[in-house]
Write a protein that holds these residues in place. Structure first.
Motif: not given
Ligand code: GLY
Length: 391
Positions: A218-226, A233-244, A327-332
């Motif tokens: 997910g949003a941590w896909s670029n964190d892996l060393k090596g 491709p660069e995957v950026r975190p996009v914050k979403g706040q949610v109320v239950r 491009d906001n689409a999945p990378v598969l």
């Protein structure tokens, strides 16, 4: 990059190693293990990322945006697979998932919002997807708690919802029953030998080897060393706040989106009375702070559409990080580094796209073929693909 030498006669411990136990990693692990491969999944907090916060809307038609026709096709393919996917999963896990397919109602608060929905309906119809235009009165007949001011709406009868917490709970059990090993550690570095990904080093220094490595972090896909430059491709975190919230009496019959003076809001009801209200969309890096402003925006817009919302019990507020690709689409699919596969960048659609992603990745990992539905989303659409080791 690791240069750890490995005895070439020693076979890898696992056929497939998956980094990330979110909805994408778990669904893929289950599908791949069901095809007879040995699978291990690495995540310090299984089912704890974006899917813990997500509302679980299965609404490719209602969330259609200009320029995203291929994503609409992928979303519809996945939504239409949901019924059989959850039936199989619920059978395998003995857990229900809160899946329902009772349509999505999208409503407009003022005349500008209504003009936007009219435009959206024309676009939906031009692509051959069925939606029904409703007057304000017809909207209120469907959802009596809607405000008298609601001007009109669209019903997408084939859309639906699922409870992502129950879904990932069921996936964890199904994975376990299918023999998937779960390692609750952080994957620190990719191991690359002879220009091929062969495993990961964990944060405790242990190494796991596999024939194929799938990055589904997910949003941590670029964190892996090596990771060699350009492979992910660069995957950026996009914050979403949610109320239950929690309703003690019937409040909302189906998932409902609203446009309130141009601002989007959605409310997703569950059978147990939970109402999930989402979501903000903020480009704030790895920040998951719940803010007064975010909470206010959600409750303000929810109250405009459904005044009775203020009577509901407050249950929880949380923030998650959607993984946004360039491009906001999945990378598969297979990356430019042999042995490394990617299933990331699902942005607003991780829960929706889980079944189609899992099936597509299983086909790619097991058979080595790319299903037609996934072909527009392979990683090679991002250039350039220079495979060079990171320092
Ligand atoms: N799919 C809804 C959201 O990302 O907020």
């Amino acid at each position: 990059m690791s240069a750890t030498a490995r005895d070439p006669r020693r076979p890898p411990a696992w056929d497939v190693l998956i980094i990330g136990a979110g909805v994408i990693g778990l669904a893929t692990a289950w599908r791949v293990a069901s095809r007879g491969l040995s699978v291990t999944v690495v995540d310090p907090d299984p089912a704890g990322g974006a899917c813990r916060v997500a509302a679980g809307m299965l609404t490719p038609v209602s969330e259609l945006a200009y320029g995203e026709e291929p994503l609409l096709r992928l979303g519809i393919a996945s939504r239409d697979r949901y019924a059989s996917f959850v039936a199989e999963l619920e059978e395998a896990a003995g857990h229900e998932t809160g899946y329902r397919r009772d349509g999505l109602l999208q409503v407009a608060f003022d005349s500008d919002d209504l003009a936007f929905l009219d435009d959206l309906r024309r676009f939906q119809e031009s692509l051959g997807v069925p939606v029904e235009a409703l007057t304000g009165r017809e909207c209120r007949r469907l959802e009596p708690m809607l405000a008298p001011s609601v001007r009109g709406g669209l019903l997408a009868p084939e859309d639906g919802s699922v409870d992502p917490r129950r879904l990932t709970g069921a996936l964890l059990v199904a994975c376990q029953n299918a023999g998937v090993r779960l390692v609750e550690r952080r994957a620190d570095a990719l191991i690359v030998e002879r220009d091929t990904a062969t495993g990961v080093r964990l944060d405790d220094g242990a190494e796991l080897r596999a024939g194929k490595v799938l990055l589904a972090a997910g949003a941590w896909s670029n964190d892996l060393k090596g990771l060699p430059d350009g492979v992910v491709p660069e995957v950026r975190p996009v914050k979403g706040q949610v109320v239950r919230l929690r309703a003690r009496a019937p409040f909302l019959g189906r998932a409902t989106r609203g446009l309130v003076r141009g601002s989007s809001i959605y409310l997703v009801p569950r059978a147990d009375g939970e109402i999930v209200v989402g979501a903000t969309q903020e480009e704030m890096g790895f920040d998951t702070t719940v803010t007064a402003g975010g909470l206010w925006q959600l409750l303000r817009d929810a109250r405009e559409l459904l005044p009775g919302v203020t009577e509901l019990e407050f249950a929880e507020v949380s923030a998650g990080l959607r993984p946004g690709s360039p491009d906001n689409a999945p990378v598969l699919g297979a990356s430019a580094l042999p042995g490394l596969f990617l299933a990331t960048g699902h942005f607003r659609n991780g829960v929706l796209l889980a079944p189609v992603t899992a099936d597509a990745m299983a086909e790619m990992l097991v058979d080595g073929t790319v299903p037609e539905v996934a072909a527009p989303f392979t990683p090679d659409r991002f250039e350039p693909f220079e495979v060079e080791a990171r320092a």
